[in-house]
Design a protein around this motif. Structure first.
Motif, PDB file in Angstrom:
ATOM      1  N   HIS A 303      18.323  21.547  19.393  1.00  0.00           N
ATOM      2  CA  HIS A 303      18.565  20.147  19.704  1.00  0.00           C
ATOM      3  C   HIS A 303      17.556  19.669  20.756  1.00  0.00           C
ATOM      4  O   HIS A 303      17.613  20.068  21.921  1.00  0.00           O
ATOM      5  CB  HIS A 303      19.993  19.946  20.211  1.00  0.00           C
ATOM      6  N   LYS A 304      16.630  18.805  20.326  1.00  0.00           N
ATOM      7  CA  LYS A 304      15.576  18.317  21.227  1.00  0.00           C
ATOM      8  C   LYS A 304      15.471  16.787  21.078  1.00  0.00           C
ATOM      9  O   LYS A 304      14.649  16.277  20.314  1.00  0.00           O
ATOM     10  CB  LYS A 304      14.247  18.979  20.884  1.00  0.00           C
ATOM     11  N   PRO A 305      16.329  16.067  21.777  1.00  0.00           N
ATOM     12  CA  PRO A 305      16.364  14.598  21.621  1.00  0.00           C
ATOM     13  C   PRO A 305      15.035  13.931  21.888  1.00  0.00           C
ATOM     14  O   PRO A 305      14.677  12.947  21.237  1.00  0.00           O
ATOM     15  CB  PRO A 305      17.417  14.165  22.657  1.00  0.00           C
ATOM     16  N   LYS A 306      14.241  14.472  22.829  1.00  0.00           N
ATOM     17  CA  LYS A 306      12.960  13.833  23.155  1.00  0.00           C
ATOM     18  C   LYS A 306      11.987  13.911  21.977  1.00  0.00           C
ATOM     19  O   LYS A 306      11.048  13.124  21.896  1.00  0.00           O
ATOM     20  CB  LYS A 306      12.341  14.500  24.379  1.00  0.00           C
ATOM     21  N   ARG A 307      12.201  14.876  21.101  1.00  0.00           N
ATOM     22  CA  ARG A 307      11.355  15.003  19.918  1.00  0.00           C
ATOM     23  C   ARG A 307      12.061  14.465  18.662  1.00  0.00           C
ATOM     24  O   ARG A 307      11.612  14.738  17.550  1.00  0.00           O
ATOM     25  CB  ARG A 307      10.973  16.465  19.691  1.00  0.00           C
ATOM     26  N   ALA A 308      13.176  13.786  18.902  1.00  0.00           N
ATOM     27  CA  ALA A 308      13.967  13.216  17.795  1.00  0.00           C
ATOM     28  C   ALA A 308      14.451  14.310  16.852  1.00  0.00           C
ATOM     29  O   ALA A 308      14.489  14.126  15.636  1.00  0.00           O
ATOM     30  CB  ALA A 308      13.163  12.171  17.021  1.00  0.00           C
ATOM     31  N   GLN A 309      14.804  15.450  17.401  1.00  0.00           N
ATOM     32  CA  GLN A 309      15.347  16.560  16.598  1.00  0.00           C
ATOM     33  C   GLN A 309      16.757  16.862  17.022  1.00  0.00           C
ATOM     34  O   GLN A 309      17.084  16.825  18.182  1.00  0.00           O
ATOM     35  CB  GLN A 309      14.466  17.801  16.752  1.00  0.00           C
TER      36      GLN A 309
END
Length: 309
Positions: A303-309
Motif C-alpha cells: 500500500h503506497k498512497p503517494k504512488r497511487a498504489q
C-alpha cells in the motif's frame, strides 16, 4: 456429501412411497430387509439404539424368521451389536458403517432422480447442488399472510427495516412495497453500507426502544452482539409453532446459532473472493499470504498512497 437431517428426510420419503405397495395391492408381501435396515438407520439418525425385540417387531416377520435374518445381517457386518450404556449387560443394535454408506449412496441416487424429475434439472448436475429439505405441509403456507394483503396503508403500525445497501436488499425492499400490495413504503427501509450498518446496529442496541423491527446482521458480528446483550434468542419451536424452520439447510442455521441458541433467521449467503495480482507479488518478491496476519503484512508492504498504489 449428505447431512444427517437430509438423509433422514429421504429415508422417510422412500418409506412413504413403499408402504402403499402392500396396503393398496392385495397379496403383496412387505420387504423385510428394508423394514429392518431402514428402521435401524432412522433410529441412528435420531441418536437411538434399538433392542433386538423392537427390531423384530418392526420387521413384520415372525419371531423366529426375524431373529435368524437379524443374526445373518450381523454376521455379514451390516448390523453392529453394542452395550445399551457403558457397563450395561443390555445390548442394542446399530447400523454398521457399511450399511450407513449404502443408505447414503441410495439417498443421493434418489435425491438426484427427484431433482431431475421435479426440478427439471439436467442429469449431469451433482446432487450436492440442491437440498432435500423439509416438505411443505400445505399450499397455504406458500401464500403471504392475509393480514398483509389487507393492510393497504391503514393507519396501524408499520414495520421498520435496517438492511445492507446491496442489490439483494434493494430488491427485497421493492418486493415488499410492490408485491405485498403496498404493505410498506420506501421510507420504512434504511439501507446502509456494511460499516455504517454495523455502527447503526450497535447504536440501536443502546436505545431503550429499538428504532427498527428487523435488522440484517453480518454473520461475523453475531457473537459480539450476543455477548454485549444486544440481541436475544428467538426460542422458536421447530416441532410446533415454527415447523418450516427445517426448510433451511442446517449449515445456514448454524450461521445464526450461538451457544446452541437461535438468534435470527438466515437471509442469504454470499461468497467473498480475495484476489491477488501476480505481477505485484512477483515484482516485490512476496509470497501469497496464507493467514490474516500475513495478509495485513503484505497490504502494508504494497500500500503506497503517494504512488497511487
Amino acid at each position: 456429501m449428505i447431512n444427517e437431517q437430509e438423509l433422514l428426510r429421504i429415508v422417510e420419503f422412500i418409506d412413504s412411497t413403499r408402504a402403499p405397495f402392500t396396503e393398496l395391492i392385495a397379496g403383496m408381501s412387505p420387504d423385510s430387509d428394508w423394514a429392518l435396515t431402514s428402521y435401524l438407520v432412522r433410529a441412528k439418525l435420531r441418536q437411538q439404539g434399538v433392542p433386538i425385540s423392537q427390531l423384530i417387531q418392526a420387521s413384520g416377520l415372525t419371531y423366529g424368521t426375524a431373529h435368524r435374518r437379524i443374526n445373518a445381517l450381523i454376521e455379514e457386518g451390516l448390523i453392529d451389536v453394542a452395550p445399551a450404556s457403558p457397563g450395561s449387560k443390555a445390548q442394542v443394535l446399530l447400523p454398521a458403517n457399511q450399511l450407513m454408506q449404502g443408505f447414503e449412496a441410495l439417498a443421493l441416487h434418489v435425491k438426484s432422480l427427484l431433482a431431475t424429475l421435479v426440478g427439471h434439472r439436467e442429469d449431469s448436475q451433482r446432487s450436492e447442488q440442491y437440498y432435500f429439505g423439509e416438505p411443505r405441509r400445505s399450499f397455504e403456507q406458500l401464500l403471504p399472510p392475509t393480514e398483509l394483503l389487507a393492510f393497504r396503508g391503514s393507519p396501524g403500525k408499520r414495520l421498520r427495516f435496517l438492511f445492507h445497501d446491496d442489490n439483494y436488499f434493494a430488491a427485497l425492499r421493492n418486493l415488499w412495497i410492490d408485491f405485498r400490495a403496498n404493505a410498506g413504503r420506501r421510507e420504512d427501509f434504511q439501507l446502509a453500507h456494511l460499516q455504517e450498518l454495523y455502527e447503526k446496529a450497535l447504536a440501536n442496541g443502546t436505545r431503550s426502544e429499538s428504532e427498527f423491527d428487523i435488522i440484517a446482521l453480518n454473520y461475523p458480528w453475531l457473537a459480539e452482539f450476543v455477548q454485549k446483550g444486544l440481541i436475544r434468542p428467538l426460542n422458536l419451536d421447530d416441532q410446533g409453532a415454527s415447523p418450516n424452520l427445517r426448510d433451511f439447510h442446517p449449515a445456514t442455521l448454524e450461521c445464526v446459532t450461538y451457544n446452541d441458541h437461535l438468534y435470527g433467521l438466515p437471509m442469504y449467503i454470499t461468497v467473498e473472493a480475495l484476489l491477488a495480482r501476480q505481477d505485484m507479488f512477483e515484482a516485490n518478491a512476496l509470497r501469497y499470504p496464507a493467514t490474516p496476519k500475513d495478509l495485513l503484512a503484505v497490504a502494508r508492504r504494497l500500500h503506497k498512497p503517494k504512488r497511487a498504489q
